[in-house]
Design a protein around this motif. Sequence first.
Motif, PDB file in Angstrom:
ATOM      1  N   ILE A 149      -0.012   5.186   8.864  1.00 35.96           N
ATOM      2  CA  ILE A 149      -1.191   4.771   8.242  1.00 35.96           C
ATOM      3  C   ILE A 149      -0.725   4.011   6.684  1.00 35.96           C
ATOM      4  O   ILE A 149       0.354   4.700   5.928  1.00 35.96           O
ATOM      5  CB  ILE A 149      -2.146   5.881   7.834  1.00 35.96           C
ATOM      6  CG1 ILE A 149      -2.736   6.240   9.261  1.00 35.96           C
ATOM      7  CG2 ILE A 149      -3.163   5.135   6.840  1.00 35.96           C
ATOM      8  CD1 ILE A 149      -3.577   7.337   8.935  1.00 35.96           C
ATOM      9  N   VAL A 150      -1.085   2.793   6.426  1.00 36.07           N
ATOM     10  CA  VAL A 150      -0.782   2.315   5.215  1.00 36.07           C
ATOM     11  C   VAL A 150      -2.260   2.067   4.521  1.00 36.07           C
ATOM     12  O   VAL A 150      -3.066   1.407   5.001  1.00 36.07           O
ATOM     13  CB  VAL A 150       0.063   0.870   5.228  1.00 36.07           C
ATOM     14  CG1 VAL A 150      -0.148   0.349   3.741  1.00 36.07           C
ATOM     15  CG2 VAL A 150       1.240   1.127   5.828  1.00 36.07           C
ATOM     16  N   GLU A 151      -2.192   2.782   3.226  1.00 33.66           N
ATOM     17  CA  GLU A 151      -3.559   2.662   2.563  1.00 33.66           C
ATOM     18  C   GLU A 151      -3.500   1.775   1.403  1.00 33.66           C
ATOM     19  O   GLU A 151      -2.593   1.822   0.823  1.00 33.66           O
ATOM     20  CB  GLU A 151      -3.748   4.215   1.789  1.00 33.66           C
ATOM     21  CG  GLU A 151      -5.261   4.376   1.227  1.00 33.66           C
ATOM     22  CD  GLU A 151      -4.914   4.468  -0.428  1.00 33.66           C
ATOM     23  OE1 GLU A 151      -5.837   4.128  -0.958  1.00 33.66           O
ATOM     24  OE2 GLU A 151      -3.887   4.731  -0.549  1.00 33.66           O
ATOM     25  N   ALA A 152      -4.560   0.852   1.464  1.00 33.76           N
ATOM     26  CA  ALA A 152      -4.560  -0.237   0.289  1.00 33.76           C
ATOM     27  C   ALA A 152      -5.971  -0.198   0.139  1.00 33.76           C
ATOM     28  O   ALA A 152      -6.869  -0.353   0.721  1.00 33.76           O
ATOM     29  CB  ALA A 152      -4.172  -1.579   0.860  1.00 33.76           C
TER      30      ALA A 152
ATOM     31  N   GLY B 291       0.629  -1.155  -0.022  1.00 36.11           N
ATOM     32  CA  GLY B 291      -0.025   0.044  -0.017  1.00 36.11           C
ATOM     33  C   GLY B 291       0.699   1.256   0.029  1.00 36.11           C
ATOM     34  O   GLY B 291       1.890   1.156  -0.395  1.00 36.11           O
ATOM     35  N   THR B 292       0.367   2.293   0.382  1.00 31.49           N
ATOM     36  CA  THR B 292       0.806   3.894   0.409  1.00 31.49           C
ATOM     37  C   THR B 292       1.186   4.094   1.844  1.00 31.49           C
ATOM     38  O   THR B 292       0.191   4.026   2.598  1.00 31.49           O
ATOM     39  CB  THR B 292       0.024   4.722  -0.504  1.00 31.49           C
ATOM     40  OG1 THR B 292      -0.075   4.222  -1.799  1.00 31.49           O
ATOM     41  CG2 THR B 292       0.893   6.063  -0.481  1.00 31.49           C
ATOM     42  N   PHE B 293       2.422   4.480   2.137  1.00 29.85           N
ATOM     43  CA  PHE B 293       2.764   4.833   3.526  1.00 29.85           C
ATOM     44  C   PHE B 293       2.286   6.094   3.616  1.00 29.85           C
ATOM     45  O   PHE B 293       2.610   7.122   2.956  1.00 29.85           O
ATOM     46  CB  PHE B 293       4.349   4.729   3.812  1.00 29.85           C
ATOM     47  CG  PHE B 293       4.922   5.065   4.871  1.00 29.85           C
ATOM     48  CD1 PHE B 293       4.692   4.362   6.206  1.00 29.85           C
ATOM     49  CD2 PHE B 293       5.308   6.497   5.122  1.00 29.85           C
ATOM     50  CE1 PHE B 293       5.384   4.739   7.443  1.00 29.85           C
ATOM     51  CE2 PHE B 293       6.102   7.082   6.292  1.00 29.85           C
ATOM     52  CZ  PHE B 293       5.881   6.160   7.197  1.00 29.85           C
ATOM     53  N   TYR B 294       1.845   6.739   4.893  1.00 25.95           N
ATOM     54  CA  TYR B 294       1.363   8.037   5.254  1.00 25.95           C
ATOM     55  C   TYR B 294       1.883   8.085   6.765  1.00 25.95           C
ATOM     56  O   TYR B 294       1.521   7.308   7.612  1.00 25.95           O
ATOM     57  CB  TYR B 294      -0.096   8.480   5.300  1.00 25.95           C
ATOM     58  CG  TYR B 294      -0.593   8.399   3.813  1.00 25.95           C
ATOM     59  CD1 TYR B 294      -0.061   9.163   2.722  1.00 25.95           C
ATOM     60  CD2 TYR B 294      -1.195   7.250   3.194  1.00 25.95           C
ATOM     61  CE1 TYR B 294      -0.873   9.294   1.575  1.00 25.95           C
ATOM     62  CE2 TYR B 294      -1.768   7.476   1.927  1.00 25.95           C
ATOM     63  CZ  TYR B 294      -1.394   8.233   1.154  1.00 25.95           C
ATOM     64  OH  TYR B 294      -1.904   8.346  -0.430  1.00 25.95           O
ATOM     65  N   SER B 295       2.637   9.221   6.988  1.00 25.86           N
ATOM     66  CA  SER B 295       3.110   9.445   8.117  1.00 25.86           C
ATOM     67  C   SER B 295       2.349  10.304   9.103  1.00 25.86           C
ATOM     68  O   SER B 295       2.631  10.399  10.423  1.00 25.86           O
ATOM     69  CB  SER B 295       4.657  10.161   8.127  1.00 25.86           C
ATOM     70  OG  SER B 295       4.268  11.452   7.350  1.00 25.86           O
ATOM     71  N   SER B 296       1.287  10.828   8.467  1.00 26.00           N
ATOM     72  CA  SER B 296       0.365  11.364   9.459  1.00 26.00           C
ATOM     73  C   SER B 296      -1.175  11.260   9.001  1.00 26.00           C
ATOM     74  O   SER B 296      -1.423  10.815   8.112  1.00 26.00           O
ATOM     75  CB  SER B 296       0.493  13.064   9.042  1.00 26.00           C
ATOM     76  OG  SER B 296       0.285  13.369   7.824  1.00 26.00           O
ATOM     77  N   PRO B 297      -2.190  11.414  10.043  1.00 28.33           N
ATOM     78  CA  PRO B 297      -3.542  11.127   9.728  1.00 28.33           C
ATOM     79  C   PRO B 297      -4.159  12.084   8.492  1.00 28.33           C
ATOM     80  O   PRO B 297      -5.112  11.559   7.910  1.00 28.33           O
ATOM     81  CB  PRO B 297      -3.880  11.378  11.044  1.00 28.33           C
ATOM     82  CG  PRO B 297      -3.323  12.426  11.945  1.00 28.33           C
ATOM     83  CD  PRO B 297      -1.861  11.991  11.351  1.00 28.33           C
TER      84      PRO B 297
END
Length: 169
Positions: free
Chosen positions: A128-131, A100-106
């Motif tokens: 957060i990892v968005e998939a 997925g895509t890594f996000y360091s903040s909400p």
Amino acid sequence: MLKIQEIREIIKLIDQSNIDEFTYENEGSKISLKKHNEQTVVNAQPATPVVQVPTLSQQQSAPAPVTQTQVAPQSDATPVQEAPKQEDANLHKVTSPMVGTFYSSPSPDADVYVKAGDKVSESSVVCIVEAMKLFNEIEAEVKGEIVEVLVENGQLVEYGQPLFLVKTV
């Protein structure tokens, strides 16, 4: 039935992952995707160009074209990270549980969950990892201090890829 945009997102995720075949069935509809790679590269790093120099016999006959071949780095490839100075015995790797895509903040305008030097507990959310439009909070899993963040915000991550190094206490 899936929308075209959802199908495109699935194709993009499959293309960027190491999955070779994917099948999805729902309410009588079926989507099957297969990758046919000519070459499999394991632990590929950007290579320096290799120049083929013509031999003496080739130079005397006809001028041979000089060719360059280079292993193309994967898109969004992770830059090579230097090993931290601390001993690896006390370091825990927080890994991605999915592609997925890594996000360091909400959210884009919010502060990051954690940065190097922050203290965390087992249940602390570190990223957060968005998939497929699902945002999955990833927890630290151990009590300790964040030593290093190994990925950039918005970067595609693979299953099992290390995201953080945590010095356990």
